[in-house]
Scaffold this active site. Structure first.
Site, PDB file in Angstrom:
ATOM      1  N   ASN A 110       1.575  -3.418   7.861  1.00  0.00           N
ATOM      2  CA  ASN A 110       2.615  -4.238   7.217  1.00  0.00           C
ATOM      3  C   ASN A 110       3.542  -3.382   6.363  1.00  0.00           C
ATOM      4  OD1 ASN A 110       1.996  -7.232   7.772  1.00  0.00           O
ATOM      5  ND2 ASN A 110      -0.001  -6.330   7.343  1.00  0.00           N
ATOM      6  N   HIS A 161      -0.652   7.052   3.656  1.00  0.00           N
ATOM      7  CA  HIS A 161       0.688   6.705   4.150  1.00  0.00           C
ATOM      8  C   HIS A 161       1.664   7.756   3.641  1.00  0.00           C
ATOM      9  CE1 HIS A 161      -0.809   2.749   5.316  1.00  0.00           C
ATOM     10  NE2 HIS A 161      -1.260   2.572   4.095  1.00  0.00           N
ATOM     11  N   ALA A 200       0.807  -1.230   0.000  1.00  0.00           N
ATOM     12  CA  ALA A 200       0.000   0.000   0.000  1.00  0.00           C
ATOM     13  C   ALA A 200       0.836   1.275   0.000  1.00  0.00           C
ATOM     14  CB  ALA A 200      -0.928  -0.022   1.210  1.00  0.00           C
TER      15      ALA A 200
HETATM   16  N1  LIG Z   1       1.836  -5.538   2.515  1.00  0.00           N
HETATM   17  C1  LIG Z   1       0.862  -4.642   2.479  1.00  0.00           C
HETATM   18  O1  LIG Z   1       1.010  -3.516   2.002  1.00  0.00           O
HETATM   19  C2  LIG Z   1      -0.466  -5.021   2.992  1.00  0.00           C
HETATM   20  C3  LIG Z   1      -0.636  -6.195   3.662  1.00  0.00           C
HETATM   21  N2  LIG Z   1      -1.866  -6.550   4.116  1.00  0.00           N
HETATM   22  C4  LIG Z   1      -1.954  -7.818   4.837  1.00  0.00           C
HETATM   23  O2  LIG Z   1      -2.270  -8.854   3.912  1.00  0.00           O
HETATM   24  C5  LIG Z   1      -3.021  -9.875   4.559  1.00  0.00           C
HETATM   25  C6  LIG Z   1      -4.321 -10.129   3.795  1.00  0.00           C
HETATM   26  O3  LIG Z   1      -5.073  -8.939   3.748  1.00  0.00           O
HETATM   27  P1  LIG Z   1      -6.630  -8.950   3.383  1.00  0.00           P
HETATM   28  O4  LIG Z   1      -6.884  -9.874   2.264  1.00  0.00           O
HETATM   29  O5  LIG Z   1      -7.039  -7.553   3.261  1.00  0.00           O
HETATM   30  O6  LIG Z   1      -7.231  -9.561   4.723  1.00  0.00           O
HETATM   31  P2  LIG Z   1      -8.677 -10.223   4.926  1.00  0.00           P
HETATM   32  O7  LIG Z   1      -8.908 -10.213   6.394  1.00  0.00           O
HETATM   33  O8  LIG Z   1      -9.673  -9.586   4.035  1.00  0.00           O
HETATM   34  O9  LIG Z   1      -8.462 -11.721   4.431  1.00  0.00           O
HETATM   35  C7  LIG Z   1      -7.607 -12.611   5.093  1.00  0.00           C
HETATM   36  C8  LIG Z   1      -8.146 -14.019   4.868  1.00  0.00           C
HETATM   37  O10 LIG Z   1      -7.177 -14.942   5.340  1.00  0.00           O
HETATM   38  C9  LIG Z   1      -7.799 -15.875   6.227  1.00  0.00           C
HETATM   39  N3  LIG Z   1      -6.786 -16.220   7.230  1.00  0.00           N
HETATM   40  C10 LIG Z   1      -6.280 -15.462   8.216  1.00  0.00           C
HETATM   41  N4  LIG Z   1      -5.340 -16.118   8.894  1.00  0.00           N
HETATM   42  C11 LIG Z   1      -5.234 -17.344   8.320  1.00  0.00           C
HETATM   43  C12 LIG Z   1      -4.428 -18.490   8.562  1.00  0.00           C
HETATM   44  N5  LIG Z   1      -3.527 -18.511   9.569  1.00  0.00           N
HETATM   45  N6  LIG Z   1      -4.583 -19.572   7.775  1.00  0.00           N
HETATM   46  C13 LIG Z   1      -5.502 -19.555   6.781  1.00  0.00           C
HETATM   47  N7  LIG Z   1      -6.307 -18.511   6.496  1.00  0.00           N
HETATM   48  C14 LIG Z   1      -6.157 -17.416   7.256  1.00  0.00           C
HETATM   49  C15 LIG Z   1      -9.025 -15.184   6.801  1.00  0.00           C
HETATM   50  O11 LIG Z   1     -10.037 -16.118   7.147  1.00  0.00           O
HETATM   51  C16 LIG Z   1      -9.449 -14.271   5.635  1.00  0.00           C
HETATM   52  O12 LIG Z   1     -10.378 -14.905   4.775  1.00  0.00           O
HETATM   53  C17 LIG Z   1      -3.262  -9.369   5.987  1.00  0.00           C
HETATM   54  O13 LIG Z   1      -2.296  -9.881   6.867  1.00  0.00           O
HETATM   55  C18 LIG Z   1      -3.081  -7.858   5.853  1.00  0.00           C
HETATM   56  O14 LIG Z   1      -2.717  -7.252   7.056  1.00  0.00           O
HETATM   57  C19 LIG Z   1      -2.956  -5.776   3.878  1.00  0.00           C
HETATM   58  C20 LIG Z   1      -2.832  -4.586   3.221  1.00  0.00           C
HETATM   59  C21 LIG Z   1      -1.562  -4.081   2.786  1.00  0.00           C
HETATM   60  O1  LIG Z   2      -3.513  -1.334   3.056  1.00  0.00           O
HETATM   61  C1  LIG Z   2      -2.980  -0.472   3.774  1.00  0.00           C
HETATM   62  O2  LIG Z   2      -3.251   0.739   3.724  1.00  0.00           O
HETATM   63  C2  LIG Z   2      -1.886  -0.855   4.702  1.00  0.00           C
HETATM   64  C3  LIG Z   2      -2.140  -2.046   5.485  1.00  0.00           C
HETATM   65  O3  LIG Z   2      -3.248  -2.420   5.795  1.00  0.00           O
HETATM   66  C4  LIG Z   2      -0.957  -2.787   5.946  1.00  0.00           C
HETATM   67  O4  LIG Z   2       0.169  -2.364   5.641  1.00  0.00           O
HETATM   68  O5  LIG Z   2      -1.118  -3.813   6.628  1.00  0.00           O
END
Ligand SMILES: NC(=O)C1=CN([C@@H]2O[C@H](COP(=O)(O)OP(=O)(O)OC[C@H]3O[C@@H](n4cnc5c(N)ncnc54)[C@H](O)[C@@H]3O)[C@@H](O)[C@H]2O)C=CC1
Ligand SMILES: O=C([O-])CC(=O)C(=O)O
Length: 272
Positions: free
Chosen positions: A192, A222, A125
């Site tokens: 993250n 951000h 992000a």
């Molecule tokens: N690197 C970056 O810039 C960003 C990273 N993220 C991270 O990416 C990941 C996914 O984000 P979203 O799809 O938005 O989250 P979300 O909450 O919409 O989806 C996560 C899915 O993974 C499943 N889940 C969670 N823990 C699990 C496990 N240990 N084993 C199996 N399934 C599991 C949940 O049931 C859910 O369906 C999160 O950790 C979030 O914090 C999100 C936004 C930005």
């Molecule tokens: O999507 C975003 O704005 C950032 C976020 O949630 C993350 O870094 O975990």
């Protein structure tokens, strides 16, 4: 064509699967897993070419896939990333905060060398990681200021430790200031990006994070401020949140899709 296993079928996982389904990413989604099986089922129902829903995460990487895409949680990385690499699969990680635990980082780093596999961390992000990486040796300070609506911050461990009700925040308030290492533990689903910035630049102790709760914003903003011998960098993104998960920005999803597209295509690679 690369065969992909998907770990996590939420906001990011769903859009990645749809991008593969539409041909935007030239790959085959062969297996999916989510510990909430209903999430995996609703995703598969939307796809023309149905992947197999596996019953546990180990079956993702023990099957014939080339790359596992994690879009689940930091715990998923702590529990499953090593066995994915040991099963000789590449891994794309969205829950990058898990890597600020040095024991996790070191084990995965060594495993990549031993098993000759790669871990990909999309820019997520934020923007500007290319520049931060390039000036790494001349960096002196890096600060990330993240502003989100309180409803996007709700549920974070931080509020349990402070005994604070996120919904009681009625005006723009700095709720956290500290090192990236602490931020990713207290706000595991929100920051993250601080881990990405740390790994690209000054590390998790010297990368400073400020988290602002603003009830009047509908964006995930951000702002990165970096300075050093090279000069200064100031970059701000004002992200539209995903409509199924307000914590996650649309840019994070698009970045994951672009990273996967780059991994899966043999063409010209643009940027660092
Ligand atoms: N690197 C970056 O810039 C960003 C990273 N993220 C991270 O990416 C990941 C996914 O984000 P979203 O799809 O938005 O989250 P979300 O909450 O919409 O989806 C996560 C899915 O993974 C499943 N889940 C969670 N823990 C699990 C496990 N240990 N084993 C199996 N399934 C599991 C949940 O049931 C859910 O369906 C999160 O950790 C979030 O914090 C999100 C936004 C930005
Ligand atoms: O999507 C975003 O704005 C950032 C976020 O949630 C993350 O870094 O975990």
């Amino acid at each position: 064509m690369k065969r992909i296993g998907l770990l996590g079928c939420g906001a990011i996982g769903t859009q990645i699967a749809l991008a593969i389904n539409s041909g935007q990413v030239q790959a085959e989604l062969t297996h999916v897993y989510d510990y909430d099986k209903s999430k995996a089922e609703s995703l598969v129902a939307r796809l023309d070419k149905k992947p197999t829903i596996v019953e546990n995460p180990h079956l993702l990487s023990s099957n014939n896939v080339d790359l596992v895409v994690e879009a689940a949680s930091q715990d998923a990385i702590k529990n499953h990333a090593l066995s994915i690499i040991q099963n000789r699969k590449d891994l794309m990680i969205m829950s990058v905060g898990a890597l600020l635990d040095e024991s996790v980082f070191d084990i995965l780093f060594d495993a990549c060398h031993e098993f000759k596999k790669r871990i990909y961390l999309p820019s997520g992000a934020i923007a500007g990681l290319d520049a931060i990486k390039s000036v790494k040796s001349e960096l002196e300070s890096v600060t990330l200021i993240t502003t989100k609506n309180p409803k996007a911050l709700a549920g974070a461990k931080f509020f349990e430790t402070k005994n604070m009700d996120v919904h009681s925040i009625k005006e723009k308030t700095v709720i956290f200031e500290g090192a990236a290492k602490e931020a990713v533990t207290l706000f595991p689903a929100n920051i993250n990006v601080a881990a990405l910035l740390s790994l690209a630049g000054l590390g998790s102790e010297k990368t400073l994070v400020k988290i602002v709760a603003d009830p009047n914003t509908n964006k995930n903003t951000h702002k990165i401020e970096a300075s050093g011998i090279f000069g200064k960098i100031s970059i701000q993104v004002e992200n539209v949140p995903d409509n199924t998960n307000p914590k996650t920005s649309r840019l994070a999803i698009l970045s994951a899709i672009e990273c996967l597209h780059t991994i899966c295509s043999d063409d010209i690679k643009i940027g660092t």
